[in-house]
Design a protein around this motif. Structure first.
Motif, PDB file in Angstrom:
ATOM      1  N   GLY A 128       0.812  -1.209   0.000  1.00 60.61           N
ATOM      2  CA  GLY A 128       0.000   0.000   0.000  1.00 60.61           C
ATOM      3  C   GLY A 128       0.845   1.257   0.000  1.00 60.61           C
ATOM      4  O   GLY A 128       0.575   2.211  -0.742  1.00 60.61           O
ATOM      5  N   ARG A 129       1.886   1.260   0.829  1.00 60.47           N
ATOM      6  CA  ARG A 129       2.772   2.422   0.861  1.00 60.47           C
ATOM      7  C   ARG A 129       3.513   2.580  -0.462  1.00 60.47           C
ATOM      8  O   ARG A 129       3.691   3.695  -0.957  1.00 60.47           O
ATOM      9  CB  ARG A 129       3.778   2.275   1.999  1.00 60.47           C
ATOM     10  N   GLY A 130       3.928   1.454  -1.038  1.00 61.29           N
ATOM     11  CA  GLY A 130       4.630   1.519  -2.318  1.00 61.29           C
ATOM     12  C   GLY A 130       3.749   2.047  -3.431  1.00 61.29           C
ATOM     13  O   GLY A 130       4.208   2.821  -4.285  1.00 61.29           O
ATOM     14  N   GLU A 131       2.481   1.666  -3.447  1.00 60.14           N
ATOM     15  CA  GLU A 131       1.561   2.141  -4.485  1.00 60.14           C
ATOM     16  C   GLU A 131       1.371   3.656  -4.385  1.00 60.14           C
ATOM     17  O   GLU A 131       1.352   4.364  -5.390  1.00 60.14           O
ATOM     18  CB  GLU A 131       0.215   1.427  -4.355  1.00 60.14           C
ATOM     19  N   ILE A 132       1.239   4.149  -3.162  1.00 59.70           N
ATOM     20  CA  ILE A 132       1.081   5.596  -2.962  1.00 59.70           C
ATOM     21  C   ILE A 132       2.368   6.333  -3.344  1.00 59.70           C
ATOM     22  O   ILE A 132       2.340   7.349  -4.051  1.00 59.70           O
ATOM     23  CB  ILE A 132       0.712   5.895  -1.498  1.00 59.70           C
ATOM     24  N   ASN A 133       3.501   5.801  -2.903  1.00 63.59           N
ATOM     25  CA  ASN A 133       4.768   6.478  -3.155  1.00 63.59           C
ATOM     26  C   ASN A 133       5.183   6.412  -4.619  1.00 63.59           C
ATOM     27  O   ASN A 133       5.928   7.278  -5.091  1.00 63.59           O
ATOM     28  CB  ASN A 133       5.874   5.876  -2.285  1.00 63.59           C
ATOM     29  N   PHE A 134       4.718   5.385  -5.341  1.00 62.46           N
ATOM     30  CA  PHE A 134       5.064   5.283  -6.758  1.00 62.46           C
ATOM     31  C   PHE A 134       4.511   6.471  -7.535  1.00 62.46           C
ATOM     32  O   PHE A 134       5.192   7.071  -8.368  1.00 62.46           O
ATOM     33  CB  PHE A 134       4.528   3.974  -7.345  1.00 62.46           C
ATOM     34  N   LYS A 135       3.264   6.811  -7.249  1.00 62.11           N
ATOM     35  CA  LYS A 135       2.680   7.972  -7.916  1.00 62.11           C
ATOM     36  C   LYS A 135       3.382   9.251  -7.475  1.00 62.11           C
ATOM     37  O   LYS A 135       3.643  10.147  -8.288  1.00 62.11           O
ATOM     38  CB  LYS A 135       1.188   8.053  -7.599  1.00 62.11           C
ATOM     39  N   ARG A 136       3.715   9.309  -6.204  1.00 64.59           N
ATOM     40  CA  ARG A 136       4.423  10.485  -5.694  1.00 64.59           C
ATOM     41  C   ARG A 136       5.799  10.608  -6.351  1.00 64.59           C
ATOM     42  O   ARG A 136       6.236  11.699  -6.722  1.00 64.59           O
ATOM     43  CB  ARG A 136       4.560  10.357  -4.184  1.00 64.59           C
ATOM     44  N   ALA A 137       6.490   9.474  -6.522  1.00 61.61           N
ATOM     45  CA  ALA A 137       7.819   9.493  -7.128  1.00 61.61           C
ATOM     46  C   ALA A 137       7.756   9.869  -8.600  1.00 61.61           C
ATOM     47  O   ALA A 137       8.693  10.481  -9.129  1.00 61.61           O
ATOM     48  CB  ALA A 137       8.483   8.124  -6.968  1.00 61.61           C
ATOM     49  N   SER A 138       6.676   9.515  -9.286  1.00 61.71           N
ATOM     50  CA  SER A 138       6.560   9.879 -10.697  1.00 61.71           C
ATOM     51  C   SER A 138       6.409  11.382 -10.872  1.00 61.71           C
ATOM     52  O   SER A 138       6.780  11.933 -11.906  1.00 61.71           O
ATOM     53  CB  SER A 138       5.358   9.155 -11.319  1.00 61.71           C
ATOM     54  N   LYS A 139       5.891  12.053  -9.859  1.00 55.79           N
ATOM     55  CA  LYS A 139       5.740  13.506  -9.918  1.00 55.79           C
ATOM     56  C   LYS A 139       6.960  14.220  -9.329  1.00 55.79           C
ATOM     57  O   LYS A 139       7.325  15.299  -9.786  1.00 55.79           O
ATOM     58  CB  LYS A 139       4.499  13.935  -9.129  1.00 55.79           C
ATOM     59  N   GLU A 140       7.563  13.629  -8.309  1.00 56.98           N
ATOM     60  CA  GLU A 140       8.696  14.239  -7.627  1.00 56.98           C
ATOM     61  C   GLU A 140       9.848  13.234  -7.568  1.00 56.98           C
ATOM     62  O   GLU A 140      10.171  12.689  -6.506  1.00 56.98           O
ATOM     63  CB  GLU A 140       8.300  14.682  -6.218  1.00 56.98           C
ATOM     64  N   PRO A 141      10.469  12.949  -8.705  1.00 52.34           N
ATOM     65  CA  PRO A 141      11.489  11.881  -8.747  1.00 52.34           C
ATOM     66  C   PRO A 141      12.680  12.144  -7.856  1.00 52.34           C
ATOM     67  O   PRO A 141      13.355  11.214  -7.434  1.00 52.34           O
ATOM     68  CB  PRO A 141      11.891  11.845 -10.234  1.00 52.34           C
ATOM     69  N   TRP A 142      12.975  13.417  -7.565  1.00 54.61           N
ATOM     70  CA  TRP A 142      14.131  13.722  -6.717  1.00 54.61           C
ATOM     71  C   TRP A 142      13.971  13.138  -5.315  1.00 54.61           C
ATOM     72  O   TRP A 142      14.955  12.768  -4.679  1.00 54.61           O
ATOM     73  CB  TRP A 142      14.345  15.233  -6.641  1.00 54.61           C
ATOM     74  N   LEU A 143      12.721  13.022  -4.830  1.00 49.89           N
ATOM     75  CA  LEU A 143      12.504  12.426  -3.515  1.00 49.89           C
ATOM     76  C   LEU A 143      12.921  10.958  -3.505  1.00 49.89           C
ATOM     77  O   LEU A 143      13.545  10.472  -2.564  1.00 49.89           O
ATOM     78  CB  LEU A 143      11.032  12.563  -3.116  1.00 49.89           C
ATOM     79  N   TYR A 144      12.573  10.255  -4.584  1.00 43.10           N
ATOM     80  CA  TYR A 144      12.921   8.837  -4.677  1.00 43.10           C
ATOM     81  C   TYR A 144      14.431   8.662  -4.823  1.00 43.10           C
ATOM     82  O   TYR A 144      15.031   7.780  -4.196  1.00 43.10           O
ATOM     83  CB  TYR A 144      12.203   8.202  -5.855  1.00 43.10           C
ATOM     84  N   ILE A 145      15.066   9.503  -5.645  1.00 47.19           N
ATOM     85  CA  ILE A 145      16.509   9.379  -5.860  1.00 47.19           C
ATOM     86  C   ILE A 145      17.266   9.607  -4.557  1.00 47.19           C
ATOM     87  O   ILE A 145      18.188   8.856  -4.208  1.00 47.19           O
ATOM     88  CB  ILE A 145      16.979  10.377  -6.932  1.00 47.19           C
ATOM     89  N   HIS A 146      16.882  10.619  -3.794  1.00 44.52           N
ATOM     90  CA  HIS A 146      17.561  10.875  -2.522  1.00 44.52           C
ATOM     91  C   HIS A 146      17.311   9.740  -1.522  1.00 44.52           C
ATOM     92  O   HIS A 146      18.194   9.391  -0.742  1.00 44.52           O
ATOM     93  CB  HIS A 146      17.096  12.202  -1.934  1.00 44.52           C
ATOM     94  N   SER A 147      16.109   9.180  -1.542  1.00 42.58           N
ATOM     95  CA  SER A 147      15.821   8.040  -0.677  1.00 42.58           C
ATOM     96  C   SER A 147      16.676   6.840  -1.071  1.00 42.58           C
ATOM     97  O   SER A 147      17.177   6.105  -0.219  1.00 42.58           O
ATOM     98  CB  SER A 147      14.331   7.694  -0.762  1.00 42.58           C
ATOM     99  N   LEU A 148      16.863   6.655  -2.369  1.00 41.23           N
ATOM    100  CA  LEU A 148      17.677   5.549  -2.866  1.00 41.23           C
ATOM    101  C   LEU A 148      19.136   5.727  -2.472  1.00 41.23           C
ATOM    102  O   LEU A 148      19.796   4.787  -2.008  1.00 41.23           O
ATOM    103  CB  LEU A 148      17.536   5.462  -4.388  1.00 41.23           C
ATOM    104  N   ILE A 149      19.650   6.939  -2.631  1.00 41.64           N
ATOM    105  CA  ILE A 149      21.047   7.200  -2.280  1.00 41.64           C
ATOM    106  C   ILE A 149      21.280   6.996  -0.784  1.00 41.64           C
ATOM    107  O   ILE A 149      22.294   6.430  -0.372  1.00 41.64           O
ATOM    108  CB  ILE A 149      21.434   8.630  -2.701  1.00 41.64           C
ATOM    109  N   ALA A 150      20.323   7.442   0.020  1.00 38.73           N
ATOM    110  CA  ALA A 150      20.466   7.299   1.471  1.00 38.73           C
ATOM    111  C   ALA A 150      20.509   5.839   1.897  1.00 38.73           C
ATOM    112  O   ALA A 150      21.074   5.510   2.948  1.00 38.73           O
ATOM    113  CB  ALA A 150      19.327   8.019   2.178  1.00 38.73           C
TER     114      ALA A 150
END
Length: 511
Positions: A359-381
């Motif tokens: 459920g969290r992944g489904e919500i965050n996937f849409k969020r990441a498609s709009k704000e990819p920098w959030l996902y990239i920083h989360s990945l780097i961390a």
């Protein structure tokens, strides 16, 4: 006498020392003559009984700062000697295993510091321009809504000519309606958008022609089918997206859902027609919610005289409904209650946890498609955590490929740690070159070439460095070393691929 001394040493930390006696006469707060911890006479920089330093960090700011850094780096020359010797493949690992440990920083300590520092710098190096992200450009002019970002992305991912043509015609039609609603002097941007849609659709059709071996008749047939789909999909005047007030949205929503509810009542539960009706009802409700949010944003902009703050706009709700197909399992949309993802041999609490993550992944996937920098920083961390996992695995691969060498696992772990330290330092150097390039290139274009050359050289040198390091540490001939190097590298790459995949999923869930 020796028994008394031993007893005194064993209880040295338990007695309250006489601090007045601990300083030499007349030296104020200079170096004491007796240890301030155990009151033993001092014969050097450190107490020979308890090991405490003669320097008191709370009496001098410089000593306090030195102690902080020394706890991390051992600023007694070891860090610089270690970094210098790391430039020579395998020298540090070979010497450390041979017993020359005092001259180097311990491998685990160095790995922790360097890996954290590397990916801390990465947070400032890898970034997106948030104002120019490939998010969703929403044009709303006099009741006409065009969501360019999603449509363009859908065209890129379309798997048939019919799908491409349908998306093209729908987008162009909505842009033309928006164009007609504004003054002629302001139509240039929309004209460019229409040209871009046509160009992108034509390019996608040509790609599909090559991938699917389509001829002209296939393309013509696909375009005709796409035109029919577009005619059915184009919003009628009474559609929800054309509503201009909140009351109108609710009225049109209820009018669309009423017949669907009637059909649902007579359709068997669990059947595909029932699932389709449920999806249509959910889609209609979502579209109504998005239109209400868009109307609220528009009202706030007019009433406040300026667009609402991002936090306020977030409170109003999501204005974008084109989020693609929902996550599905067993041919039905995923739902934690009605259609959860279940692993048969897992206990119930584990399956509940799994579905919370989905459920969290489904919500965050849409969020990441709009704000990819959030996902990239989360990945780097999350990368340092992955490296902590990969280092012992790399050491295990070394142990297995060098069975019979007489070396224990911890010796292989030292090699793994120092090799990963060098890799992190190389990546850190790349990040520094990128940062310097961003700062210097606008003023001197030649530095971009120098930076690119340096980064390429580092990429080429890293695998060569690891091969030379393995040859130097283990001392085998070139052929057996090369064979083992290829085997370890292949297995490590495969395992790393799984770890990266898991890391990407975990970063999406936790962002």
């Amino acid at each position: 006498m020796s028994a008394t001394t031993s007893s005194g040493a064993s209880h040295a930390g338990e007695h309250e020392p006489d601090h007045e006696q601990g300083h030499a006469p007349g030296d104020g707060h200079g170096h004491p003559s007796h240890c301030e911890n155990c009151n033993a006479p001092l014969q050097g920089h450190y107490c020979h009984v308890c090991g405490q330093s003669v320097v008191n960090p709370i009496r001098h700011a410089g000593h306090a700062l030195e102690e902080v850094f020394e706890s991390f780096w051992h600023l007694d020359g070891r860090i610089f000697r270690t970094l210098r010797d790391l430039l020579s493949p395998g020298r540090v690992a070979k010497n450390y295993i041979a017993g020359h440990r005092v001259r180097y920083v311990a491998p685990l300590r160095l790995f922790v510091i360097v890996s954290v520092l590397t990916f801390f710098v990465a947070q400032f190096t890898v970034h997106f321009d948030e104002s120019k992200s490939e998010g969703f450009e929403v044009i709303d002019l006099q009741g006409t809504t065009v969501r360019m970002g999603n449509r363009q992305k859908q065209i890129k991912k379309a798997n048939s000519v019919a799908e491409v043509e349908s998306l093209r015609l729908q987008t162009v039609k909505e842009l033309e309606i928006a164009r007609a609603a504004i003054p002629a002097s302001a139509r240039g941007a929309i004209d460019k958008s229409i040209e871009g849609v046509h160009r992108q659709a034509d390019l996608r059709i040509e790609i599909l022609r090559g991938e699917q071996s389509l001829d002209e008749s296939d393309i013509a047939e696909g375009k005709a089918e796409g035109a029919r789909e577009a005619a059915e999909a184009l919003l009628p005047p009474n559609g929800i997206a054309a509503a201009k007030t909140l009351a109108e949205v609710e009225q049109r929503r209820d009018a669309l859902i009423a017949p669907l509810k009637t059909q649902r009542a007579t359709t068997p539960a669990g059947s595909k027609p029932r699932d389709k009706i449920d999806r249509e009802i959910a889609k209609t409700n979502a579209e109504a919610g998005c239109r209400i949010a868009a109307l609220q944003v528009k009202h706030a902009t007019v009433s406040q005289g300026a667009p609402p703050r991002p936090l306020d706009a977030q409170r109003y709700g999501d204005t974008d409904c084109d989020d693609g197909s929902p996550l599905s399992f067993n041919g039905r949309a995923w739902d934690a209650k009605t259609n959860p993802l279940t692993v048969s041999w897992w206990p119930q609490f584990a399956n509940d946890w799994l579905n919370r993550q989905v459920g969290r992944g489904e919500i965050n996937f849409k969020r990441a498609s709009k704000e990819p920098w959030l996902y990239i920083h989360s990945l780097i961390a999350a990368v340092p955590s992955a490296l902590f996992l990969m280092v012992p695995i790399f050491a295990l691969l070394l142990k297995l490929t060098y069975l019979g060498s007489g070396r224990g696992y911890l010796e292989h772990l030292v090699v793994a740690l120092y090799s990963h330290v060098y890799l992190c330092l190389s990546i850190l150097a790349m990040f520094v070159l990128v940062l310097l390039g961003n700062a210097i290139s606008p003023h001197w274009s030649g530095f971009a070439w120098i930076s690119g050359l340096g980064i390429s050289a580092l990429w080429i040198w890293m695998p060569i460095y690891l091969l030379l390091m393995e040859k130097r540490v283990y001392g085998n001939g070139w052929l057996p070393t090369l064979v083992r190097y290829v085997v370890i590298g292949t297995l490590y790459f495969v395992l790393l691929s799984f770890v990266v995949l898991a890391l990407a999923v975990a970063a999406l869930v936790r962002m």
